[in-house]
Scaffold this active site. Structure first.
Site, PDB file in Angstrom:
ATOM      1  N   LYS A  84      -6.281  12.765 -17.226  1.00 25.80           N
ATOM      2  CA  LYS A  84      -6.380  13.585 -18.451  1.00 25.80           C
ATOM      3  C   LYS A  84      -5.023  13.624 -19.174  1.00 25.80           C
ATOM      4  O   LYS A  84      -4.626  12.649 -19.755  1.00 25.80           O
ATOM      5  CB  LYS A  84      -6.870  14.994 -18.111  1.00 25.80           C
ATOM      6  CG  LYS A  84      -7.977  15.051 -17.068  1.00 25.80           C
ATOM      7  CD  LYS A  84      -9.234  14.377 -17.520  1.00 25.80           C
ATOM      8  CE  LYS A  84     -10.273  14.446 -16.405  1.00 25.80           C
ATOM      9  NZ  LYS A  84     -11.377  13.520 -16.577  1.00 25.80           N
TER      10      LYS A  84
ATOM     11  N   TYR B 234     -15.225  21.889 -10.826  1.00 24.96           N
ATOM     12  CA  TYR B 234     -15.682  20.609 -11.395  1.00 24.96           C
ATOM     13  C   TYR B 234     -16.849  20.094 -10.542  1.00 24.96           C
ATOM     14  O   TYR B 234     -16.759  20.086  -9.309  1.00 24.96           O
ATOM     15  CB  TYR B 234     -14.481  19.662 -11.358  1.00 24.96           C
ATOM     16  CG  TYR B 234     -14.719  18.256 -11.814  1.00 24.96           C
ATOM     17  CD1 TYR B 234     -15.212  17.971 -13.083  1.00 24.96           C
ATOM     18  CD2 TYR B 234     -14.404  17.187 -10.982  1.00 24.96           C
ATOM     19  CE1 TYR B 234     -15.400  16.670 -13.495  1.00 24.96           C
ATOM     20  CE2 TYR B 234     -14.571  15.880 -11.390  1.00 24.96           C
ATOM     21  CZ  TYR B 234     -15.076  15.626 -12.652  1.00 24.96           C
ATOM     22  OH  TYR B 234     -15.254  14.323 -13.055  1.00 24.96           O
TER      23      TYR B 234
ATOM     24  N   ARG C  11       0.824  -1.210   0.000  1.00 23.71           N
ATOM     25  CA  ARG C  11       0.000   0.000   0.000  1.00 23.71           C
ATOM     26  C   ARG C  11       0.858   1.259   0.000  1.00 23.71           C
ATOM     27  O   ARG C  11       0.410   2.329  -0.418  1.00 23.71           O
ATOM     28  CB  ARG C  11      -0.939  -0.026   1.203  1.00 23.71           C
ATOM     29  CG  ARG C  11      -2.238   0.734   0.984  1.00 23.71           C
ATOM     30  CD  ARG C  11      -3.239   0.476   2.082  1.00 23.71           C
ATOM     31  NE  ARG C  11      -2.681   0.671   3.393  1.00 23.71           N
ATOM     32  CZ  ARG C  11      -2.830  -0.161   4.429  1.00 23.71           C
ATOM     33  NH1 ARG C  11      -3.545  -1.254   4.304  1.00 23.71           N
ATOM     34  NH2 ARG C  11      -2.280   0.086   5.588  1.00 23.71           N
TER      35      ARG C  11
ATOM     36  N   ASP D 295      -7.075  23.047  -8.427  1.00 26.35           N
ATOM     37  CA  ASP D 295      -7.182  21.958  -9.399  1.00 26.35           C
ATOM     38  C   ASP D 295      -6.463  22.455 -10.650  1.00 26.35           C
ATOM     39  O   ASP D 295      -6.956  23.336 -11.353  1.00 26.35           O
ATOM     40  CB  ASP D 295      -8.654  21.645  -9.663  1.00 26.35           C
ATOM     41  CG  ASP D 295      -8.838  20.450 -10.586  1.00 26.35           C
ATOM     42  OD1 ASP D 295      -7.977  20.241 -11.460  1.00 26.35           O
ATOM     43  OD2 ASP D 295      -9.852  19.739 -10.450  1.00 26.35           O
TER      44      ASP D 295
HETATM   45  C1  LIG Z   1     -11.015  19.659 -13.750  1.00 26.83           C
HETATM   46  C2  LIG Z   1     -11.192  18.247 -13.304  1.00 26.83           C
HETATM   47  N1  LIG Z   1     -10.746  17.900 -12.091  1.00 26.83           N
HETATM   48  C3  LIG Z   1     -10.884  16.632 -11.627  1.00 26.83           C
HETATM   49  C4  LIG Z   1     -11.476  15.659 -12.401  1.00 26.83           C
HETATM   50  C5  LIG Z   1     -11.644  14.291 -11.830  1.00 26.83           C
HETATM   51  O1  LIG Z   1     -10.756  13.392 -12.392  1.00 26.83           O
HETATM   52  P1  LIG Z   1     -11.109  11.842 -12.462  1.00 26.83           P
HETATM   53  O2  LIG Z   1     -12.082  11.685 -13.594  1.00 26.83           O
HETATM   54  O3  LIG Z   1      -9.796  11.188 -12.692  1.00 26.83           O
HETATM   55  O4  LIG Z   1     -11.725  11.456 -11.161  1.00 26.83           O
HETATM   56  C6  LIG Z   1     -11.937  15.973 -13.681  1.00 26.83           C
HETATM   57  C7  LIG Z   1     -12.568  14.943 -14.525  1.00 26.83           C
HETATM   58  O5  LIG Z   1     -13.160  15.235 -15.536  1.00 26.83           O
HETATM   59  C8  LIG Z   1     -11.800  17.301 -14.132  1.00 26.83           C
HETATM   60  O6  LIG Z   1     -12.266  17.675 -15.343  1.00 26.83           O
END
Ligand SMILES: Cc1ncc(COP(=O)(O)O)c(C=O)c1O
Length: 391
Positions: free
Chosen positions: A212, A115, A61, A187
């Site tokens: 992404k 998000y 882990r 973010d």
């Molecule tokens: C700006 C942003 N932050 C976080 C996330 C979350 O990522 P994950 O899909 O890997 O959980 C996304 C997903 O689309 C996103 O667009």
């Protein structure tokens, strides 16, 4: 923890984390699959328990060289960072970062363009644990000072905003946070550390949905939180007690994606701008929401702070109805219809930002969100052109 220090980002993505003791004679750190780690004797077992740092074998882990190597490469990409924790998704990384900072009774300032699942975390989970959230205008800048309460603990940013792409004044918000003793989180999935150096701007915790652009091939879920010194111990402890870990196979694929991040981002940036500028000239298009295009709220901040742009942006049709957006997206051939972005392929999605707003009316209707992939942009423009002509 850092590797490749002092190099430019495109060099760091190639070199970061490739310690010879982890790669062996190979170029890449191999996939080390392990749950149980064996110790030669009980004295070594006792010694092993004394450390809590990446690079020391303990138990699956806590990772193996595959995860350590990838995490170290991400840390090296954010000058000023001391470490990176990995999570099984970007959403888990957002949650891991916020839970490491907030305690019952605390107040959080959350950007209104966050998000949507980040908003859900605040409204459906943190609220039940006595943590209150105030959503703020993404364009508030230093005016955020007026929203700070005695119990405010942290400010969360996402720049540009999800779906609507407002660019935030990160330095102004960080200045307020520092003056008020607050923790800042961002973010940074859109720009990645290549195009926005948030740690150098004084942000404490930088979250990236590696799913992404870092992974870049639409085949792995993974998130990261890179931390400055003040927040590192709490971040690491929270991830560990919540049992957060990622598989070595996923870490391997993410590290492999990272090695080509700079060239892919350059192409996403160029092709995205080519398509965005072309869309601006089309009579069926009302406005283009791309941080590098002057229609976009906060465009001047983008010019001031960012090194480049991602391939993700939105636009509004002159006929802003959901029906027109659906007809347009359905007519496309080179764009897949699906959630997520940051892969090598182009995507299109009709979205309704007003569904995830509470602080400010963002001032628009249905958005068509495009992710411009690595195809030839001339093919993408021809496709967009034929779909527009069907409206
Ligand atoms: C700006 C942003 N932050 C976080 C996330 C979350 O990522 P994950 O899909 O890997 O959980 C996304 C997903 O689309 C996103 O667009």
């Amino acid at each position: 923890m850092k590797d490749g220090g002092g190099t430019r980002p495109a060099t760091t993505v190639v070199q970061g984390g490739r310690r010879p003791e982890w790669t062996g004679a190979a170029v890449n750190t191999p996939v080390w699959r392990a749950s149980t780690i064996l110790y030669p004797d009980t004295a070594a077992l006792k010694e092993g328990l004394k450390t809590n740092a990446d690079g020391d074998w303990f138990y699956g882990r806590r990772g193996t060289p595959t995860q350590w190597s990838f995490a170290e490469a991400l840390t090296a990409l954010d000058p000023g960072a001391v470490g990176t924790m990995l999570y099984p998704s970007g959403a888990a990384a957002v949650a891991g970062a916020l839970l490491s900072v907030l305690h019952p009774g605390d107040h959080l300032l959350m950007v209104d363009s966050a998000y949507d699942p980040t908003r859900r975390l605040c409204d459906a989970y943190l609220a039940q644990r006595g943590i209150t959230t105030t959503y703020y205008d993404p364009l508030i800048g230093g005016g955020i000072d007026a929203l700070v309460r005695p119990e405010t603990r942290a400010i969360f940013m996402e720049s540009p905003g999800s779906l609507t792409f407002e660019v935030q004044d990160v330095p102004a918000i960080v200045a307020v946070a520092k003056a008020r003793g607050l923790t800042t989180l961002i973010d940074n999935t859109w720009a990645t550390p290549l195009y926005l150096s948030v740690m150098e701007m004084g942000v404490d915790l930088s979250i990236v949905a590696c799913t992404k652009y870092i992974v870049g091939h639409s085949d792995v879920m993974l998130g990261s939180v890179t931390s400055g010194a003040a927040t590192w111990d709490a971040l690491r402890l929270t991830a560990q007690v919540l049992g957060q870990c990622v598989s070595p196979d996923d870490a391997y694929l993410a590290a492999r994606g990272l090695r080509t991040l700079a060239v892919r981002m350059a192409k996403h940036c160029d092709s995205g701008l080519t398509v965005a500028h072309w869309l601006q000239d089309q009579p069926q298009v009302a406005r283009v929401l791309h941080p590098a295009v002057n229609d976009c709220p906060g465009h001047d901040l983008f010019v001031r702070d960012f090194e480049g742009s991602a391939g993700l942006f939105g636009f509004e049709l002159a006929d802003g109805s959901p029906e027109a957006a659906a007809k347009f997206v359905d007519a496309l051939h080179h764009f897949g219809i699906g959630y997520s972005w940051g892969g090598y392929e182009s995507l299109a999605l009709p979205v309704e930002p007003s569904r995830c707003r509470s602080a400010v009316d963002w001032g628009g209707g249905t958005i068509i969100r495009l992710h411009i992939g690595l195809e030839d942009p001339r093919d993408l423009i021809a496709d967009l052109s034929q779909a527009l002509s069907q409206l």
